[in-house]
Scaffold this motif. Structure first.
Motif, PDB file in Angstrom:
ATOM      1  N   GLN B 116       0.837  -1.209   0.000  1.00  0.00           N
ATOM      2  CA  GLN B 116       0.000   0.000   0.000  1.00  0.00           C
ATOM      3  C   GLN B 116       0.869   1.255   0.000  1.00  0.00           C
ATOM      4  O   GLN B 116       0.526   2.250  -0.642  1.00  0.00           O
ATOM      5  CB  GLN B 116      -0.925  -0.002   1.220  1.00  0.00           C
ATOM      6  N   ASN B 117       1.988   1.203   0.720  1.00  0.00           N
ATOM      7  CA  ASN B 117       2.899   2.350   0.710  1.00  0.00           C
ATOM      8  C   ASN B 117       3.440   2.601  -0.686  1.00  0.00           C
ATOM      9  O   ASN B 117       3.492   3.744  -1.152  1.00  0.00           O
ATOM     10  CB  ASN B 117       4.062   2.102   1.677  1.00  0.00           C
ATOM     11  N   VAL B 118       3.834   1.508  -1.357  1.00  0.00           N
ATOM     12  CA  VAL B 118       4.394   1.633  -2.702  1.00  0.00           C
ATOM     13  C   VAL B 118       3.347   2.206  -3.674  1.00  0.00           C
ATOM     14  O   VAL B 118       3.663   3.026  -4.535  1.00  0.00           O
ATOM     15  CB  VAL B 118       4.908   0.248  -3.181  1.00  0.00           C
ATOM     16  N   MET B 119       2.098   1.782  -3.501  1.00  0.00           N
ATOM     17  CA  MET B 119       1.046   2.206  -4.431  1.00  0.00           C
ATOM     18  C   MET B 119       0.431   3.554  -4.058  1.00  0.00           C
ATOM     19  O   MET B 119      -0.516   4.015  -4.694  1.00  0.00           O
ATOM     20  CB  MET B 119      -0.066   1.155  -4.492  1.00  0.00           C
ATOM     21  N   MET B 120       0.959   4.178  -3.024  1.00  0.00           N
ATOM     22  CA  MET B 120       0.383   5.439  -2.543  1.00  0.00           C
ATOM     23  C   MET B 120       0.403   6.527  -3.623  1.00  0.00           C
ATOM     24  O   MET B 120      -0.581   7.252  -3.806  1.00  0.00           O
ATOM     25  CB  MET B 120       1.194   5.894  -1.328  1.00  0.00           C
ATOM     26  N   GLY B 121       1.534   6.649  -4.343  1.00  0.00           N
ATOM     27  CA  GLY B 121       1.642   7.686  -5.378  1.00  0.00           C
ATOM     28  C   GLY B 121       0.580   7.533  -6.460  1.00  0.00           C
ATOM     29  O   GLY B 121      -0.218   8.449  -6.698  1.00  0.00           O
ATOM     30  N   PRO B 122       0.539   6.347  -7.128  1.00  0.00           N
ATOM     31  CA  PRO B 122      -0.494   6.170  -8.172  1.00  0.00           C
ATOM     32  C   PRO B 122      -1.909   6.387  -7.632  1.00  0.00           C
ATOM     33  O   PRO B 122      -2.762   6.911  -8.355  1.00  0.00           O
ATOM     34  CB  PRO B 122      -0.290   4.709  -8.605  1.00  0.00           C
ATOM     35  N   LYS B 123      -2.163   5.978  -6.370  1.00  0.00           N
ATOM     36  CA  LYS B 123      -3.507   6.166  -5.814  1.00  0.00           C
ATOM     37  C   LYS B 123      -3.814   7.641  -5.561  1.00  0.00           C
ATOM     38  O   LYS B 123      -4.891   8.126  -5.890  1.00  0.00           O
ATOM     39  CB  LYS B 123      -3.636   5.409  -4.482  1.00  0.00           C
ATOM     40  N   LEU B 124      -2.842   8.332  -4.954  1.00  0.00           N
ATOM     41  CA  LEU B 124      -3.093   9.748  -4.620  1.00  0.00           C
ATOM     42  C   LEU B 124      -3.242  10.595  -5.883  1.00  0.00           C
ATOM     43  O   LEU B 124      -3.866  11.659  -5.831  1.00  0.00           O
ATOM     44  CB  LEU B 124      -1.958  10.298  -3.748  1.00  0.00           C
ATOM     45  N   GLN B 125      -2.649  10.125  -6.976  1.00  0.00           N
ATOM     46  CA  GLN B 125      -2.766  10.897  -8.206  1.00  0.00           C
ATOM     47  C   GLN B 125      -4.097  10.640  -8.924  1.00  0.00           C
ATOM     48  O   GLN B 125      -4.399  11.279  -9.917  1.00  0.00           O
ATOM     49  CB  GLN B 125      -1.579  10.582  -9.118  1.00  0.00           C
ATOM     50  N   GLN B 126      -4.856   9.671  -8.398  1.00  0.00           N
ATOM     51  CA  GLN B 126      -6.206   9.450  -8.918  1.00  0.00           C
ATOM     52  C   GLN B 126      -7.166  10.425  -8.234  1.00  0.00           C
ATOM     53  O   GLN B 126      -6.897  10.889  -7.135  1.00  0.00           O
ATOM     54  CB  GLN B 126      -6.688   8.040  -8.565  1.00  0.00           C
ATOM     55  N   SER B 127      -8.281  10.667  -8.878  1.00  0.00           N
ATOM     56  CA  SER B 127      -9.283  11.505  -8.223  1.00  0.00           C
ATOM     57  C   SER B 127      -9.956  10.707  -7.101  1.00  0.00           C
ATOM     58  O   SER B 127      -9.805   9.497  -7.002  1.00  0.00           O
ATOM     59  CB  SER B 127     -10.312  11.983  -9.234  1.00  0.00           C
ATOM     60  N   TRP B 128     -10.727  11.421  -6.262  1.00  0.00           N
ATOM     61  CA  TRP B 128     -11.300  10.827  -5.056  1.00  0.00           C
ATOM     62  C   TRP B 128     -12.069   9.552  -5.346  1.00  0.00           C
ATOM     63  O   TRP B 128     -11.941   8.568  -4.656  1.00  0.00           O
ATOM     64  CB  TRP B 128     -12.254  11.834  -4.389  1.00  0.00           C
ATOM     65  N   TRP B 129     -12.903   9.611  -6.350  1.00  0.00           N
ATOM     66  CA  TRP B 129     -13.794   8.470  -6.584  1.00  0.00           C
ATOM     67  C   TRP B 129     -13.071   7.274  -7.198  1.00  0.00           C
ATOM     68  O   TRP B 129     -13.618   6.200  -7.305  1.00  0.00           O
ATOM     69  CB  TRP B 129     -14.993   8.887  -7.447  1.00  0.00           C
ATOM     70  N   LYS B 130     -11.809   7.503  -7.640  1.00  0.00           N
ATOM     71  CA  LYS B 130     -11.051   6.379  -8.186  1.00  0.00           C
ATOM     72  C   LYS B 130      -9.892   6.001  -7.258  1.00  0.00           C
ATOM     73  O   LYS B 130      -8.950   5.339  -7.666  1.00  0.00           O
ATOM     74  CB  LYS B 130     -10.466   6.762  -9.549  1.00  0.00           C
ATOM     75  N   PHE B 131     -10.005   6.431  -5.990  1.00  0.00           N
ATOM     76  CA  PHE B 131      -8.882   6.313  -5.052  1.00  0.00           C
ATOM     77  C   PHE B 131      -8.350   4.886  -4.959  1.00  0.00           C
ATOM     78  O   PHE B 131      -7.163   4.654  -4.860  1.00  0.00           O
ATOM     79  CB  PHE B 131      -9.316   6.809  -3.675  1.00  0.00           C
ATOM     80  N   LYS B 132      -9.258   3.940  -4.985  1.00  0.00           N
ATOM     81  CA  LYS B 132      -8.851   2.544  -4.791  1.00  0.00           C
ATOM     82  C   LYS B 132      -8.285   1.927  -6.064  1.00  0.00           C
ATOM     83  O   LYS B 132      -7.653   0.888  -6.038  1.00  0.00           O
ATOM     84  CB  LYS B 132     -10.045   1.698  -4.323  1.00  0.00           C
TER      85      LYS B 132
END
Lengths: 276, 317
Positions: B116-132
């Motif tokens: 989850q730490n590694v994937m934090m960047g790609p997730k945070l760069q998504q908009s709210w509704w696509k966070f996961k």
């Protein structure tokens, strides 16, 4: 080889001694009350103050299983329900507000500049002193009781949550921004989940205050609730019921604290001192 | 404000926006000064630095010379007092996704697993509704990095269950996954033991070769700086002002290109006598207070100096 003394700084107390030592003060309280009751009843056979555990549990049993003639309710359960409702609604609103305020104060200097001096000022104020003002403003209904719980906890919670959020290193904030979060994303997507165990710890600290304000507001003006019942029973010198209700409140408080502690330990194992 | 003042201000603003900030420089510092306390405490003095794409720049300097201040300015945590700092021609304002950062303290999120730490960047760069939601390509890239770093077995562990070296591996991959223009590294290996540090240095060189990422690596360890970088910059704590007086304020005193971009060096070269000779030269000319006091201009900027000293084939600029 000589063992370390259990009374020294490096003393180690094994089970079951650790448990038994912890039981001593509680047992002392229970046995002390029973002994006091025996002596009291020997001198005052019709006395109503200290009538032993047997009568306390009998009174509790009566309150839990016999319907009240006036209301037609089992008073212990209805009192528990309304008091818990007031406590949890007031505390829930306070936690929600304090989490937002505390975290925003920690991460946005301008919000901190506006609110922190005020929070510091009012969190030191015993809210009980403004009970009359709240009563005048909020009326005598449910809103007053919930408002008292809210006011009695929200400022302390805000201060505690602010402290926890402020202790998060600036590096983590910068790092979150560099990973692509927006300033609000830092708070809502990363920091609030990160601070969840700190918020639970703050709630546990605020719980005694919440209980006090829930019970005091019921004692001040109410027609039901654990605090109201204790106040009514005081007028009738029903010490058995009062002590029984004290036991119930204590058990409920311990239970809520235990649930929060268990959630924190199971869900956030990284938050213990070793995990940090 | 008079018309002349307005005109001057407009020219100043235009200068700020246009002077020396072409897009080919990933990071461009131009005449950067940083001082505190109304100019009484000067930390950075007249810094000029251009970093182009794919460079692995190591920055060394004595303790307290202003490395951390420079880093904060590049990150956008602090504004520079004078001069311009740009990333790909755009002025640096606040920390954002154009600059990745790896700190000495790993700064991982303790409530998240390694994955989850590694994937934090790609997730945070998504908009709210696509966070996961994260793309398969990002997941595949993360798996490759983690495989290379030997961390595939530890994906479900929280940071407190990982060793110092493992945390730092995750921190590097976490920063890479955000795909920054430049990766800033602030003494990332200085808290690790010798063996782990060497492993991490090799991993970093491997990842650098694989990604061609632009890196600015700050360290106080000259050996590490010369071992890792394709270009080494040394900061001095002092400069000589117009009257010839020694004044506090960091400036670049040495800028050496070490080898071709992407040319890895073997671990044995770390103990090469010629590398030691270069270290001695930098220490003597860049860090020695006596030299700084008496020299008029310290800037070595000798692309050939490393070649002369080491005669290494790899050290071609």
């Amino acid at each position: 080889m000589r063992k370390k003394s259990i009374f020294g700084l490096y003393g180690h107390i094994k089970q079951p001694w650790n448990f038994l030592l912890g039981v001593i003060p509680i047992a002392f309280l229970f046995i002390g009350f029973q002994v006091l009751s025996w002596n009291y009843l020997a001198d005052n056979p019709d006395g109503k103050l200290f009538r032993g555990w047997e009568n306390v549990f009998a009174a509790l049993h009566r309150m839990a299983t016999v319907k009240d003639v006036m209301s037609g309710e089992y008073l212990l359960w209805s009192d528990m329900f309304v008091t818990l409702k007031r406590l949890l609604v007031g505390l829930g609103l306070a936690v929600f507000s304090a989490a937002l305020l505390g975290v925003h104060m920690a991460f946005f200097p301008w919000i901190r500049a506006i609110f922190l001096p005020f929070i510091r000022l009012v969190s030191n104020l015993p809210v009980i002193i403004v009970i009359s003002i709240v009563l005048l403003l909020a009326g005598t209904g449910e809103f007053f009781k919930v408002a008292m719980v809210f006011l009695g906890t929200v400022f302390l919670l805000s201060r505690d949550i602010f402290r926890s959020a402020d202790a998060v290193s600036r590096q983590r904030v910068t790092k979150t921004l560099t990973l692509g979060a927006s300033p609000l994303g830092v708070i809502y997507r990363v920091m609030l989940p990160r601070l969840a165990p700190d918020i639970i710890a703050a709630i546990r600290l605020a719980l005694p205050g919440a209980w006090i304000y829930a019970l005091v507001s019921e004692m001040t003006i109410s027609t039901d609730g654990l605090g109201y019942r204790v106040a009514v029973m005081r007028r009738h010198m029903e010490m058995d019921v009062i002590i029984g209700y004290v036991l119930v409140v204590s058990l409920l408080a311990i239970l809520i604290d235990f649930v929060l502690k268990t959630i924190s330990e199971k869900r956030y194992p990284w938050h213990n001192p070793e995990g940090k | 404000m008079t018309t002349t003042d307005k005109l001057e201000k407009l020219i100043d603003d235009l200068d700020q926006k246009t002077v020396g900030s072409p897009r080919e420089y990933v990071l461009h510092l131009l005449d950067v000064h940083k001082s505190y306390d109304d100019g009484r405490v000067q930390v950075l003095h007249d810094l000029d630095l251009k970093i182009t794409e794919g460079e692995f720049v190591t920055l060394v300097g004595p303790s307290g010379c202003g490395k951390s201040t420079l880093l904060r300015a590049v990150l956008g945590e602090e504004d520079v007092t004078e001069g311009t700092a740009t990333i790909r021609g755009s002025a640096i304002k606040t920390p954002d996704v154009t600059r990745g950062i790896v700190y000495q303290d790993h700064s991982l999120f303790p409530h998240l697993t390694a994955w989850q730490n590694v994937m934090m960047g790609p997730k945070l760069q998504q908009s709210w509704w696509k966070f996961k939601k994260v793309s398969e390509a990002d997941k595949q890239l993360a798996r490759e990095y983690l495989e290379r770093a030997g961390m595939s077995e530890h994906l479900d562990k929280k940071p407190y269950e990982l060793s110092g070296g493992q945390k730092q591996r995750i921190a590097i991959i976490q920063a890479l996954m955000a795909k920054p223009e430049i990766l800033l590294m602030d003494e990332p290996f200085s808290a690790l033991d010798e063996t782990t540090r060497e492993d991490m240095q090799l991993l970093l060189l491997e990842l650098y070769e694989q990604t061609g990422m632009t890196i600015l690596f700050i360290t106080h360890d000259l050996t590490e700086a010369l071992y890792l970088g394709t270009r080494n910059i040394a900061l001095s704590q002092y400069y000589v002002d117009g009257r010839g007086d020694e004044t506090k304020g960091a400036r670049i005193v040495s800028d050496i290109r070490l080898r071709e971009i992407g040319t890895a060096i073997s671990p044995s070269e770390k103990s090469s006598p010629k590398l030691h000779a270069l270290k001695d030269k930098i220490r003597a000319e860049a860090f020695d207070p006596d030299h700084i006091r008496h020299a008029k201009d310290f800037t070595l900027t000798h692309p050939d100096s490393f070649q002369t000293l080491t005669e290494r084939e790899a050290a071609v600029v």
